[in-house]
Design a protein around this motif. Structure first.
Motif, PDB file in Angstrom:
ATOM      1  N   ILE A  88      36.874  -3.578  14.886  1.00  0.00           N
ATOM      2  CA  ILE A  88      36.535  -4.460  14.055  1.00  0.00           C
ATOM      3  C   ILE A  88      36.597  -5.707  14.869  1.00  0.00           C
ATOM      4  CG2 ILE A  88      37.475  -3.327  11.947  1.00  0.00           C
ATOM      5  CD1 ILE A  88      39.923  -5.732  12.048  1.00  0.00           C
ATOM      6  N   ALA A  89      35.748  -6.847  13.949  1.00  0.00           N
ATOM      7  CA  ALA A  89      35.730  -7.970  14.635  1.00  0.00           C
ATOM      8  C   ALA A  89      35.798  -9.127  13.578  1.00  0.00           C
ATOM      9  CB  ALA A  89      34.630  -8.274  15.578  1.00  0.00           C
ATOM     10  N   PRO A  90      36.641 -10.049  13.354  1.00  0.00           N
ATOM     11  CA  PRO A  90      36.817 -11.124  12.547  1.00  0.00           C
ATOM     12  C   PRO A  90      35.595 -12.144  12.779  1.00  0.00           C
ATOM     13  CG  PRO A  90      38.611 -11.490  13.958  1.00  0.00           C
ATOM     14  CD  PRO A  90      38.120 -10.237  14.305  1.00  0.00           C
ATOM     15  N   GLN A  91      35.010 -12.566  11.822  1.00  0.00           N
ATOM     16  CA  GLN A  91      33.796 -13.708  12.063  1.00  0.00           C
ATOM     17  C   GLN A  91      34.147 -14.583  10.935  1.00  0.00           C
ATOM     18  OE1 GLN A  91      29.805 -12.568  11.639  1.00  0.00           O
ATOM     19  NE2 GLN A  91      29.487 -13.435  13.760  1.00  0.00           N
ATOM     20  N   ILE A  92      33.843 -15.823  11.191  1.00  0.00           N
ATOM     21  CA  ILE A  92      33.681 -17.027  10.299  1.00  0.00           C
ATOM     22  C   ILE A  92      32.357 -17.378  10.190  1.00  0.00           C
ATOM     23  CG2 ILE A  92      34.235 -19.399   9.618  1.00  0.00           C
ATOM     24  CD1 ILE A  92      36.633 -17.272   9.386  1.00  0.00           C
ATOM     25  N   LEU A  93      31.861 -17.527   8.970  1.00  0.00           N
ATOM     26  CA  LEU A  93      30.334 -18.243   8.893  1.00  0.00           C
ATOM     27  C   LEU A  93      30.435 -19.615   8.208  1.00  0.00           C
ATOM     28  CD1 LEU A  93      28.301 -15.116   7.582  1.00  0.00           C
ATOM     29  CD2 LEU A  93      28.528 -15.904   9.945  1.00  0.00           C
ATOM     30  N   VAL A  94      29.838 -20.509   8.563  1.00  0.00           N
ATOM     31  CA  VAL A  94      29.850 -21.835   7.984  1.00  0.00           C
ATOM     32  C   VAL A  94      28.269 -22.176   7.406  1.00  0.00           C
ATOM     33  CG1 VAL A  94      30.257 -24.382   7.942  1.00  0.00           C
ATOM     34  CG2 VAL A  94      31.772 -22.588   8.948  1.00  0.00           C
ATOM     35  N   GLU A  95      27.909 -21.539   6.205  1.00  0.00           N
ATOM     36  CA  GLU A  95      26.576 -22.143   5.806  1.00  0.00           C
ATOM     37  C   GLU A  95      26.195 -23.315   5.405  1.00  0.00           C
ATOM     38  OE1 GLU A  95      24.004 -19.783   5.298  1.00  0.00           O
ATOM     39  OE2 GLU A  95      25.025 -17.810   5.693  1.00  0.00           O
ATOM     40  N   SER A  96      25.160 -23.685   5.913  1.00  0.00           N
ATOM     41  CA  SER A  96      24.526 -25.307   5.140  1.00  0.00           C
ATOM     42  C   SER A  96      23.954 -24.752   3.942  1.00  0.00           C
ATOM     43  CB  SER A  96      23.812 -25.575   6.302  1.00  0.00           C
ATOM     44  OG  SER A  96      24.281 -25.861   7.523  1.00  0.00           O
ATOM     45  N   PRO A  97      23.904 -25.837   3.198  1.00  0.00           N
ATOM     46  CA  PRO A  97      23.015 -25.806   1.958  1.00  0.00           C
ATOM     47  C   PRO A  97      21.760 -25.285   2.195  1.00  0.00           C
ATOM     48  CG  PRO A  97      24.019 -28.009   1.977  1.00  0.00           C
ATOM     49  CD  PRO A  97      24.253 -27.356   3.479  1.00  0.00           C
ATOM     50  N   GLY A 163      28.571 -27.246   2.034  1.00  0.00           N
ATOM     51  CA  GLY A 163      28.347 -25.968   2.730  1.00  0.00           C
ATOM     52  C   GLY A 163      29.278 -24.901   2.254  1.00  0.00           C
ATOM     53  N   THR A 164      29.367 -23.784   2.662  1.00  0.00           N
ATOM     54  CA  THR A 164      30.386 -22.749   2.285  1.00  0.00           C
ATOM     55  C   THR A 164      30.868 -22.075   3.567  1.00  0.00           C
ATOM     56  OG1 THR A 164      28.826 -22.315   0.315  1.00  0.00           O
ATOM     57  CG2 THR A 164      30.563 -20.553   1.066  1.00  0.00           C
ATOM     58  N   VAL A 165      32.244 -21.881   3.529  1.00  0.00           N
ATOM     59  CA  VAL A 165      32.998 -21.103   4.574  1.00  0.00           C
ATOM     60  C   VAL A 165      33.026 -19.636   4.257  1.00  0.00           C
ATOM     61  CG1 VAL A 165      35.157 -20.818   5.979  1.00  0.00           C
ATOM     62  CG2 VAL A 165      34.192 -23.092   5.309  1.00  0.00           C
ATOM     63  N   GLU A 166      32.663 -18.651   5.082  1.00  0.00           N
ATOM     64  CA  GLU A 166      32.351 -17.323   4.581  1.00  0.00           C
ATOM     65  C   GLU A 166      33.036 -16.473   5.676  1.00  0.00           C
ATOM     66  OE1 GLU A 166      28.576 -16.655   3.975  1.00  0.00           O
ATOM     67  OE2 GLU A 166      28.220 -18.055   2.425  1.00  0.00           O
ATOM     68  N   PRO A 167      34.609 -16.151   5.384  1.00  0.00           N
ATOM     69  CA  PRO A 167      35.135 -14.942   6.655  1.00  0.00           C
ATOM     70  C   PRO A 167      34.757 -13.632   6.009  1.00  0.00           C
ATOM     71  CG  PRO A 167      36.697 -16.070   4.903  1.00  0.00           C
ATOM     72  CD  PRO A 167      35.220 -16.681   4.761  1.00  0.00           C
ATOM     73  N   ARG A 168      34.481 -12.806   7.172  1.00  0.00           N
ATOM     74  CA  ARG A 168      34.148 -11.511   6.974  1.00  0.00           C
ATOM     75  C   ARG A 168      34.697 -10.732   8.106  1.00  0.00           C
ATOM     76  NH1 ARG A 168      27.901 -11.197   8.211  1.00  0.00           N
ATOM     77  NH2 ARG A 168      27.911 -11.562  10.261  1.00  0.00           N
ATOM     78  N   ILE A 169      34.513  -9.312   8.111  1.00  0.00           N
ATOM     79  CA  ILE A 169      34.648  -8.534   9.212  1.00  0.00           C
ATOM     80  C   ILE A 169      33.836  -7.740   9.635  1.00  0.00           C
ATOM     81  CG2 ILE A 169      36.760  -6.550   9.714  1.00  0.00           C
ATOM     82  CD1 ILE A 169      37.982  -9.207   9.297  1.00  0.00           C
ATOM     83  N   ALA A 170      33.659  -7.381  10.645  1.00  0.00           N
ATOM     84  CA  ALA A 170      32.499  -6.654  11.395  1.00  0.00           C
ATOM     85  C   ALA A 170      33.147  -5.248  11.442  1.00  0.00           C
ATOM     86  CB  ALA A 170      31.700  -7.156  12.320  1.00  0.00           C
ATOM     87  N   VAL A 171      32.582  -3.993  11.122  1.00  0.00           N
ATOM     88  CA  VAL A 171      33.269  -2.742  11.231  1.00  0.00           C
ATOM     89  C   VAL A 171      32.218  -2.096  12.126  1.00  0.00           C
ATOM     90  CG1 VAL A 171      34.098  -0.654  10.375  1.00  0.00           C
ATOM     91  CG2 VAL A 171      34.399  -3.009   9.013  1.00  0.00           C
ATOM     92  N   TYR A 172      32.672  -1.516  13.338  1.00  0.00           N
ATOM     93  CA  TYR A 172      31.893  -0.886  14.058  1.00  0.00           C
ATOM     94  C   TYR A 172      32.235   0.767  14.092  1.00  0.00           C
ATOM     95  CZ  TYR A 172      31.282  -5.347  16.257  1.00  0.00           C
ATOM     96  OH  TYR A 172      30.893  -6.656  16.768  1.00  0.00           O
ATOM     97  N   ALA A 173      31.234   1.666  14.384  1.00  0.00           N
ATOM     98  CA  ALA A 173      31.088   2.842  14.391  1.00  0.00           C
ATOM     99  C   ALA A 173      32.450   3.665  15.092  1.00  0.00           C
ATOM    100  CB  ALA A 173      30.040   3.586  14.743  1.00  0.00           C
TER     101      ALA A 173
END
Length: 173
Positions: A88-97, A163-173
């Motif tokens: 896995i890899a944690p990731q943070i996205l910061v979305e603009s309006p 904006g919005t702060v959007e954490p997520r997890i990338a899951v690999y095969a």
């Protein structure tokens, strides 16, 4: 002829995934940037074509971008409830309006609490109004039944504070 709008986030994620492919094919295997706290996950080398692109993303609860220019903590957890280890890899996205003004990488500072207890600046990339952390350096192997907990600190330095702060997890095969 009818037109179709592609959501900005989908466009950014697709471009980011495609940009990673040549780099992973031509470079040495990636290692985790830092081992997570409490030995919940183990840093491991990840290689091969299946490891290059995530197979899915686990979206975690998002929040509004802080507007007071003070450092704000973002803490999230992800549990591996599968019977096998996961890369896995944690990731943070910061979305603009959606209609701007768009944030730039100089508008915010993102820091990750390291295993040494200190805050370390995390570089951000930008595409189409979305700021994001890189996936490759963050890859780790999360053992079955273990939980990864990440603590970040986000500070809006200047610029538009929407904006919005959007954490997520990338899951690999």
């Amino acid at each position: 002829m009818p037109t179709r709008t592609i959501p900005r986030r989908a466009l950014v994620l697709t471009a980011a995934a495609l940009a990673v492919l040549p780099a992973t094919a031509l470079t040495a295997p990636a290692r985790a940037a830092a081992a997570p706290p409490a030995a919940a996950a183990t840093a491991a080398t990840v290689s091969g074509p299946a490891a290059a692109v995530p197979v899915r993303f686990v979206e975690l609860p998002d929040s509004a971008l802080p507007t007071d220019r003070a450092p704000h903590r973002i803490t999230f957890s992800y549990s591996n409830d599968t019977p096998t280890d996961q890369t896995i890899a944690p990731q943070i996205l910061v979305e603009s309006p959606q209609r701007g003004p768009f944030l730039s990488t100089s508008d915010v500072r993102l820091e990750l609490r390291g295993t040494d207890g200190r805050w370390h600046t995390v570089p951000l990339a930008s595409q189409t109004g979305t700021l994001y952390t890189a996936l490759i350096p963050a890859k780790i192997v999360l053992h079955s039944g273990h939980t990864l907990t990440e603590s970040y600190r986000l500070t809006v330095l200047h610029g538009p504070a929407r904006g919005t702060v959007e954490p997520r997890i990338a899951v690999y095969a």
